[in-house]
Design a protein around this motif. Sequence first.
Motif, PDB file in Angstrom:
ATOM      1  N   MET A   1       0.851  -1.195   0.000  1.00  0.00           N
ATOM      2  CA  MET A   1       0.000   0.000   0.000  1.00  0.00           C
ATOM      3  C   MET A   1       0.888   1.247   0.000  1.00  0.00           C
ATOM      4  O   MET A   1       1.798   1.367   0.799  1.00  0.00           O
ATOM      5  N   SER A   2       0.601   2.167  -0.904  1.00  0.00           N
ATOM      6  CA  SER A   2       1.442   3.350  -1.031  1.00  0.00           C
ATOM      7  C   SER A   2       1.257   4.279   0.166  1.00  0.00           C
ATOM      8  O   SER A   2       0.216   4.290   0.831  1.00  0.00           O
ATOM      9  N   LEU A   3       2.287   5.066   0.415  1.00  0.00           N
ATOM     10  CA  LEU A   3       2.248   6.008   1.528  1.00  0.00           C
ATOM     11  C   LEU A   3       1.156   7.053   1.327  1.00  0.00           C
ATOM     12  O   LEU A   3       0.467   7.445   2.279  1.00  0.00           O
ATOM     13  N   CYS A   4       0.977   7.527   0.083  1.00  0.00           N
ATOM     14  CA  CYS A   4      -0.062   8.535  -0.197  1.00  0.00           C
ATOM     15  C   CYS A   4      -1.446   8.001   0.145  1.00  0.00           C
ATOM     16  O   CYS A   4      -2.276   8.709   0.739  1.00  0.00           O
ATOM     17  N   TRP A   5      -1.705   6.747  -0.229  1.00  0.00           N
ATOM     18  CA  TRP A   5      -3.014   6.158   0.032  1.00  0.00           C
ATOM     19  C   TRP A   5      -3.236   5.970   1.538  1.00  0.00           C
ATOM     20  O   TRP A   5      -4.325   6.202   2.057  1.00  0.00           O
ATOM     21  N   MET A   6      -2.187   5.556   2.234  1.00  0.00           N
ATOM     22  CA  MET A   6      -2.300   5.398   3.680  1.00  0.00           C
ATOM     23  C   MET A   6      -2.592   6.731   4.362  1.00  0.00           C
ATOM     24  O   MET A   6      -3.441   6.814   5.258  1.00  0.00           O
ATOM     25  N   GLU A   7      -1.898   7.784   3.921  1.00  0.00           N
ATOM     26  CA  GLU A   7      -2.142   9.097   4.512  1.00  0.00           C
ATOM     27  C   GLU A   7      -3.534   9.612   4.157  1.00  0.00           C
ATOM     28  O   GLU A   7      -4.198  10.253   4.977  1.00  0.00           O
ATOM     29  N   PHE A   8      -3.986   9.336   2.942  1.00  0.00           N
ATOM     30  CA  PHE A   8      -5.332   9.740   2.535  1.00  0.00           C
ATOM     31  C   PHE A   8      -6.374   9.073   3.428  1.00  0.00           C
ATOM     32  O   PHE A   8      -7.343   9.711   3.863  1.00  0.00           O
ATOM     33  N   GLN A   9      -6.198   7.798   3.720  1.00  0.00           N
ATOM     34  CA  GLN A   9      -7.131   7.092   4.596  1.00  0.00           C
ATOM     35  C   GLN A   9      -7.101   7.666   6.012  1.00  0.00           C
ATOM     36  O   GLN A   9      -8.148   7.797   6.658  1.00  0.00           O
ATOM     37  N   ARG A  10      -5.904   8.008   6.485  1.00  0.00           N
ATOM     38  CA  ARG A  10      -5.801   8.609   7.816  1.00  0.00           C
ATOM     39  C   ARG A  10      -6.548   9.933   7.882  1.00  0.00           C
ATOM     40  O   ARG A  10      -7.236  10.233   8.863  1.00  0.00           O
ATOM     41  N   VAL A  11      -6.406  10.736   6.834  1.00  0.00           N
ATOM     42  CA  VAL A  11      -7.097  12.027   6.803  1.00  0.00           C
ATOM     43  C   VAL A  11      -8.607  11.822   6.817  1.00  0.00           C
ATOM     44  O   VAL A  11      -9.330  12.459   7.605  1.00  0.00           O
ATOM     45  N   CYS A  12      -9.104  10.942   5.969  1.00  0.00           N
ATOM     46  CA  CYS A  12     -10.552  10.743   5.834  1.00  0.00           C
ATOM     47  C   CYS A  12     -11.182  10.165   7.100  1.00  0.00           C
ATOM     48  O   CYS A  12     -12.381  10.354   7.330  1.00  0.00           O
TER      49      CYS A  12
END
Length: 273
Positions: A1-12
Amino acid sequence: MSLCWMEFQRVCRSATYIVAVTALVLFAYFQNVLPPPALVVPPGAEASDGLAAHTVSEEEYALVRDVDRFSGAHARLFCSRLGPVLALVSALPAAELFMRDRRGVRAAVYAREASSWKLAGCRCAALSAAMLLPVMVMAATLTCVSATDYGLGNVDLLAYFKYTLLWLLPTVLLSVGAGALGAALSGLPLGVAAMFFWGWAARSAPAFCYGSLFSPRHEALGRTEAFLQGAAELARGRIAAALLGLALIALTVLAVEWKRKSVYALRVGSRTA
């Protein structure tokens, strides 16, 4: 899982993001841009389906019809009214995400596996995308509304999306950069406070103010000629806002790198001792 996607999920999943999106949607509703306030019609005409009519001169109607393709006129008012609140709420999840670093996730964040550019860059990209997501959903909804009201062949189906990217994206970058930098440097929501102070100072801006870095204004349904005259000023202001936002993000990267090096040096020193 990419870092961008992980951070996006954390934000949401964050509470501040949910609050920010809720405030954004409520503001759009109570400012009469979701749904649109009225239909643009020439003198003597009436709006169909019982909707309110916004009557303009024949010359102005021709510009709205031929240049704006109707949806462009509504998209300008949409961006003008949504821009100020978007500038304020976008800083909230940015500050909250970087403020978490001083709590339980600090060790994972400051690990040396990923570069600071990748870490902070992915975070800011995820924050910007997350804040634009509800705006894009509203843009898609309002495009369908315009197509229903004026006819599919009479509207610009990309107008809301073009105005969102060119008008609102620089504001989001600026707000995210301010929120992230303040929290990365101090662990406090200083960027949020700065954006609220800026918004308070800009509250008395004129109804047609295209060069504002905080949020341009076009408080009218129509007035295409005034917009065309101010298009160059709008472009300069939006470019400047985007560059300033990217500069704040770059400073955030440097702040994260400095903190990571400090924590890493402290750990190495403690192990040596």
